[in-house]
Motif scaffolding. Structure first.
Motif, PDB file in Angstrom:
ATOM      1  N   PHE B  90       0.835  -1.207   0.000  1.00  0.00           N
ATOM      2  CA  PHE B  90       0.000   0.000   0.000  1.00  0.00           C
ATOM      3  C   PHE B  90       0.868   1.255   0.000  1.00  0.00           C
ATOM      4  CE2 PHE B  90      -2.532  -3.214   2.494  1.00  0.00           C
ATOM      5  CZ  PHE B  90      -3.307  -3.571   1.419  1.00  0.00           C
ATOM      6  N   PHE B  91       1.966   1.177   0.749  1.00  0.00           N
ATOM      7  CA  PHE B  91       2.942   2.265   0.813  1.00  0.00           C
ATOM      8  C   PHE B  91       3.493   2.524  -0.595  1.00  0.00           C
ATOM      9  CE2 PHE B  91       7.373   3.635   1.785  1.00  0.00           C
ATOM     10  CZ  PHE B  91       7.156   4.602   2.736  1.00  0.00           C
ATOM     11  N   GLY B  92       3.868   1.459  -1.288  1.00  0.00           N
ATOM     12  CA  GLY B  92       4.406   1.587  -2.639  1.00  0.00           C
ATOM     13  C   GLY B  92       3.387   2.126  -3.620  1.00  0.00           C
ATOM     14  N   ILE B  93       2.148   1.668  -3.494  1.00  0.00           N
ATOM     15  CA  ILE B  93       1.103   2.157  -4.405  1.00  0.00           C
ATOM     16  C   ILE B  93       0.935   3.659  -4.244  1.00  0.00           C
ATOM     17  CG2 ILE B  93      -1.367   2.097  -4.900  1.00  0.00           C
ATOM     18  CD1 ILE B  93      -1.305  -0.875  -4.164  1.00  0.00           C
ATOM     19  N   GLY B  94       0.967   4.128  -2.998  1.00  0.00           N
ATOM     20  CA  GLY B  94       0.906   5.571  -2.742  1.00  0.00           C
ATOM     21  C   GLY B  94       2.030   6.293  -3.476  1.00  0.00           C
ATOM     22  N   ILE B 162      -5.031   7.741  -2.122  1.00  0.00           N
ATOM     23  CA  ILE B 162      -5.927   7.246  -1.078  1.00  0.00           C
ATOM     24  C   ILE B 162      -6.797   6.100  -1.591  1.00  0.00           C
ATOM     25  CG2 ILE B 162      -7.844   7.894   0.416  1.00  0.00           C
ATOM     26  CD1 ILE B 162      -6.707  10.746   0.363  1.00  0.00           C
ATOM     27  N   ALA B 163      -7.317   6.287  -2.832  1.00  0.00           N
ATOM     28  CA  ALA B 163      -8.352   5.369  -3.312  1.00  0.00           C
ATOM     29  C   ALA B 163      -7.799   3.997  -3.678  1.00  0.00           C
ATOM     30  CB  ALA B 163      -9.059   5.984  -4.519  1.00  0.00           C
ATOM     31  N   VAL B 164      -6.645   3.936  -4.330  1.00  0.00           N
ATOM     32  CA  VAL B 164      -6.154   2.638  -4.802  1.00  0.00           C
ATOM     33  C   VAL B 164      -5.765   1.724  -3.629  1.00  0.00           C
ATOM     34  CG1 VAL B 164      -4.510   1.457  -6.285  1.00  0.00           C
ATOM     35  CG2 VAL B 164      -5.496   3.624  -7.014  1.00  0.00           C
ATOM     36  N   PRO B 165      -4.936   2.186  -2.680  1.00  0.00           N
ATOM     37  CA  PRO B 165      -4.654   1.302  -1.535  1.00  0.00           C
ATOM     38  C   PRO B 165      -5.926   0.952  -0.767  1.00  0.00           C
ATOM     39  CG  PRO B 165      -3.140   3.156  -1.536  1.00  0.00           C
ATOM     40  CD  PRO B 165      -4.186   3.457  -2.551  1.00  0.00           C
ATOM     41  N   GLY B 166      -6.814   1.935  -0.630  1.00  0.00           N
ATOM     42  CA  GLY B 166      -8.050   1.696   0.107  1.00  0.00           C
ATOM     43  C   GLY B 166      -8.900   0.621  -0.552  1.00  0.00           C
ATOM     44  N   ALA B 294      -1.086   4.188   5.006  1.00  0.00           N
ATOM     45  CA  ALA B 294       0.199   3.703   4.468  1.00  0.00           C
ATOM     46  C   ALA B 294       0.427   4.291   3.070  1.00  0.00           C
ATOM     47  CB  ALA B 294       0.213   2.180   4.411  1.00  0.00           C
ATOM     48  N   GLY B 295      -0.630   4.386   2.266  1.00  0.00           N
ATOM     49  CA  GLY B 295      -0.522   4.999   0.946  1.00  0.00           C
ATOM     50  C   GLY B 295      -0.087   6.453   1.035  1.00  0.00           C
ATOM     51  N   ILE B 296      -0.661   7.187   1.997  1.00  0.00           N
ATOM     52  CA  ILE B 296      -0.280   8.590   2.184  1.00  0.00           C
ATOM     53  C   ILE B 296       1.199   8.681   2.585  1.00  0.00           C
ATOM     54  CG2 ILE B 296      -0.695  10.634   3.598  1.00  0.00           C
ATOM     55  CD1 ILE B 296      -3.646   9.730   3.760  1.00  0.00           C
ATOM     56  N   ALA B 297       1.611   7.787   3.484  1.00  0.00           N
ATOM     57  CA  ALA B 297       3.018   7.785   3.919  1.00  0.00           C
ATOM     58  C   ALA B 297       3.929   7.547   2.717  1.00  0.00           C
ATOM     59  CB  ALA B 297       3.235   6.715   4.983  1.00  0.00           C
TER      60      ALA B 297
END
Lengths: 246, 429
Positions: B90-94, B162-166, B294-297
């Motif tokens: 999720f971090f990477g996707i962000g 926000i949307a993709v990891p979510g 995590a995506g935001i981070a």
């Protein structure tokens, strides 16, 4: 007294072993019912079926005025519908305080967002105090439940059951590990609860059952062996055979 | 905050306290973070004396982002008991989501500049084609894949952070939790998720430049004139703000009744179910909200790192995340922060070549090779001898004795039997 829960023709087998065999059972509201039976009679499986933990192979279980079937419902849904359960060995959240344990059980909306946005209310606090005094844990509200003695954990679990405000209470060996005076208190509490609710008590201790002074169902090999007053069933030849014979 | 606090106090009796009073660590943490931010600001090249180099400001800023994702991991694992080994995905996707805009917008500026010299002004299509050639030439293509549809819009790419990891967490979590997959099986599933994602991204036709990843992310479009020193401190502030807000958010989520239920699920989820809570919804909520944060981070991390490639979301990254949280102390938010900061900074010290080699006479221990071995041993040692991690030291300071009970979080042995009320083999199926 109207019928609250009705089981009919319920069977369940585990790996070929028939734990429950064509069991039919009903309880009204309000009513107190004691369930006795030797080990392996299917008492725990009986409770598992009602609470949704075990799915029966056949038969039906319906609950409430609207006669909803419990068989398709999840455990949490059944609990929300008004069936509360107290386990044989106390299972409380040991890392959390007595107050937190009771607050979790308190009857409130159970969705994640309801819980997230839940604000403690004076009413809820008062209800917790009330339950705590009922089960004698007022002084222990801020202690972690893991610190409590075995008997106190039993009480806490009974308190959690009360907090849920269920219509049907399934109580598995409530008096195990309790002192005689505590047992008496438990009996009083259960009898009082049975004035308004349906209460099913599973118990081995005949003295305890006698004090409950209610209709008794004897389970044996997964089906009902006898039903009636305690004196009636204890004089039943089949029951005597199962308990004393062989 | 104060009005909320007052409201809660005025509403409640003796037993109810304000959010801060119930969570004193929040105040201490914010204070420490503010002092740290101030210190770095005063010592940085752009806004202060210059004692701290720009590259170290970036390292510190990245570390704050890692602390934020570690908090997410702690909430999911330490509080809710879901050992997710896929949260770095999720971090990477962000990072990829923000990287797409950074790369597109910067290439657009460069292309527009070079084409403006031509005699005939370029058409819009020519500009887009030129951008495509610039970005995808490295994978032998010049077409924009579908996945870049929104890359010209900062707003939409931020939304995707926000949307993709979510959404991924929501769908994955729904499938996994609904089938009551728990424990080690769930961990393996999350590993498979992050592995599949990274393998997919490694392919050239994945549309995200294969193993080249996205690069040049440290150049912020529209701020070409701004020095990296200034950009680094601005991103440091942004990371500090995000960490502070994230800490408060998760302190709120893990306190009160929500915290009670979430910890209850960790300790005995079957019991929570019999209390009438739909355990799967709660797990899904926690899993998804932590994935979003995590995506935001990640979106704050990669502009500081400058480059993102599929290796960043390889399974090992998520395992490191779990190691940080375990070493820092799970089940407490500041433990995760301490673990992430301590281990990742130590890691860059050891692997950066500044740690002195140890000459044993017959063998020279080079830390660049041996650091991972040391980390592995520390993880084993912490698990065996100090299950509370570094955060447990705070208990010693506070002299807060924990009650005698079986295991750290678990129920008593009596409750662990295989019959009703406890998680047993039946539940795993």
């Amino acid at each position: 007294m109207s019928t609250l829960l009705e089981m009919s023709g319920v069977s369940v087998s585990f790996d070929g072993f028939k734990a429950i065999n064509n069991l039919s059972f009903q309880i009204g509201e309000p009513e107190m019912r004691a369930i006795i039976g030797p080990n392996g009679a299917g008492k725990t499986t009986f409770m598992d079926i009602i609470t949704g933990k075990t799915r029966p192979d056949e038969g039906r279980v319906i609950f409430g005025e609207k006669s909803i079937s419990l068989l398709k419902m999840s455990e949490s849904h059944i609990a929300r519908a008004g069936i509360g359960r107290k386990f044989q060995k106390p299972t409380v959240f040991e890392a959390q305080t007595v107050r937190e344990n009771l607050a979790m059980a308190l009857k409130n909306p159970r969705g994640p967002f309801d819980v997230l946005l839940y604000r403690k209310s004076a009413k809820g606090g008062a209800r917790i105090e009330e339950i705590a005094s009922e089960v004698g844990l007022t002084e222990h509200l801020t202690r972690p439940a893991g610190e409590l003695s075995h008997g106190q954990k039993q009480w806490l679990e009974i308190g959690m059951l009360l907090a849920q405000e269920p219509r049907l209470l399934l109580v598995d060996e409530p008096a195990a590990g309790m002192t005689p005076s505590e047992r008496e208190h438990t009996t009083d509490l259960l009898v009082r609860l049975a004035e308004k609710h349906a209460v099913v008590v599973v118990e081995h201790d005949m003295e305890f059952v006698r004090r409950l002074n209610c209709k008794v169902t004897v389970l044996h090999e997964g089906s009902v062996l006898a039903e009636g007053s305690l004196d009636h069933v204890t004089n039943n030849k089949d029951v005597i055979d199962v308990y004393l014979g062989r | 905050m104060t009005s909320v606090t007052e409201n809660m106090v005025s509403q409640g009796g003796g037993a109810r306290k304000s959010f801060i009073a119930q969570n004193p660590s929040v105040l201490w943490f914010l204070l420490a973070l503010a002092l740290f931010t101030l210190g770095v600001t005063v010592l940085s090249e752009a806004t202060g004396s210059g004692v701290i180099s720009t590259s170290f400001v970036k390292t510190l800023g990245k570390t704050l982002c890692l602390c934020l994702v570690a908090i997410c991991m702690d909430v999911v694992w330490g509080y809710c008991g879901i050992l997710s080994l896929g949260h770095m995905a999720f971090f990477g996707i962000g990072g990829y989501a923000i990287g797409q805009w950074l790369m597109y917008a910067r290439t657009e500026i460069i292309v527009t500049q070079s084409l403006s010299a031509a005699a005939i002004p370029p058409t819009d299509q020519e500009v887009v084609d030129a951008i495509g050639t610039q970005i995808f030439g490295v994978v032998g293509s010049s077409e924009f894949p579908m996945i870049w549809a929104f890359s010209d819009s900062l707003f939409l790419q931020l939304l995707m952070v926000i949307a993709v990891p979510g959404l991924l967490a929501l769908v994955f979590g729904w499938l996994a939790f609904r089938s009551r997959v728990t424990g080690v099986y769930l961990s393996i599933l999350t590993q498979a998720m992050t592995l599949a994602l990274s393998l997919y991204l490694f392919q050239n036709d994945s549309g995200l430049r294969g193993n080249n990843g996205l690069s040049g992310l440290q150049n912020i479009p529209g701020f070409e004139e701004t020095s990296q020193a200034t950009l680094s401190i601005v991103f440091f502030w942004a990371a500090a703000l995000a960490l502070g807000l994230g800490y408060v958010l998760f302190a709120w989520v893990t306190s009160g009744k929500m915290g009670s239920v979430v910890r209850g699920i960790r300790d005995d989820e079957a019991r929570v179910r019999f209390l009438g809570y739909h355990v799967e919804s709660f797990k899904l909520f926690v899993f998804t909200i932590t994935a979003v944060v995590a995506g935001i981070a990640g979106a704050l991390y990669y502009p500081q790192a400058g480059i993102i490639n599929p290796a960043e979301i390889a399974p090992i990254a998520s395992i490191y995340l779990a190691v940080w949280v375990a070493i820092g102390g799970r089940g407490r938010l500041y433990g995760a922060v301490i673990g992430a900061a301590f281990v990742s900074l130590l890691s860059s010290w050891f692997t950066g070549g500044s740690a002195p080699d140890i000459n044993l006479g017959f063998y020279v221990v080079k830390w660049t090779d041996w650091w991972l071995v040391l980390l592995g041993f520390s993880f084993v040692a912490v698990t065996l001898f100090a299950p509370k991690g570094i955060g447990g030291l705070f208990d010693l300071i506070m002299i807060k004795r924990t009650p005698d009970r079986q295991g750290d979080y678990g129920p008593s042995e009596g409750a662990k039997r295989a019959e009703e009320g406890s998680v047993d083999v039946e539940d795993v199926k």
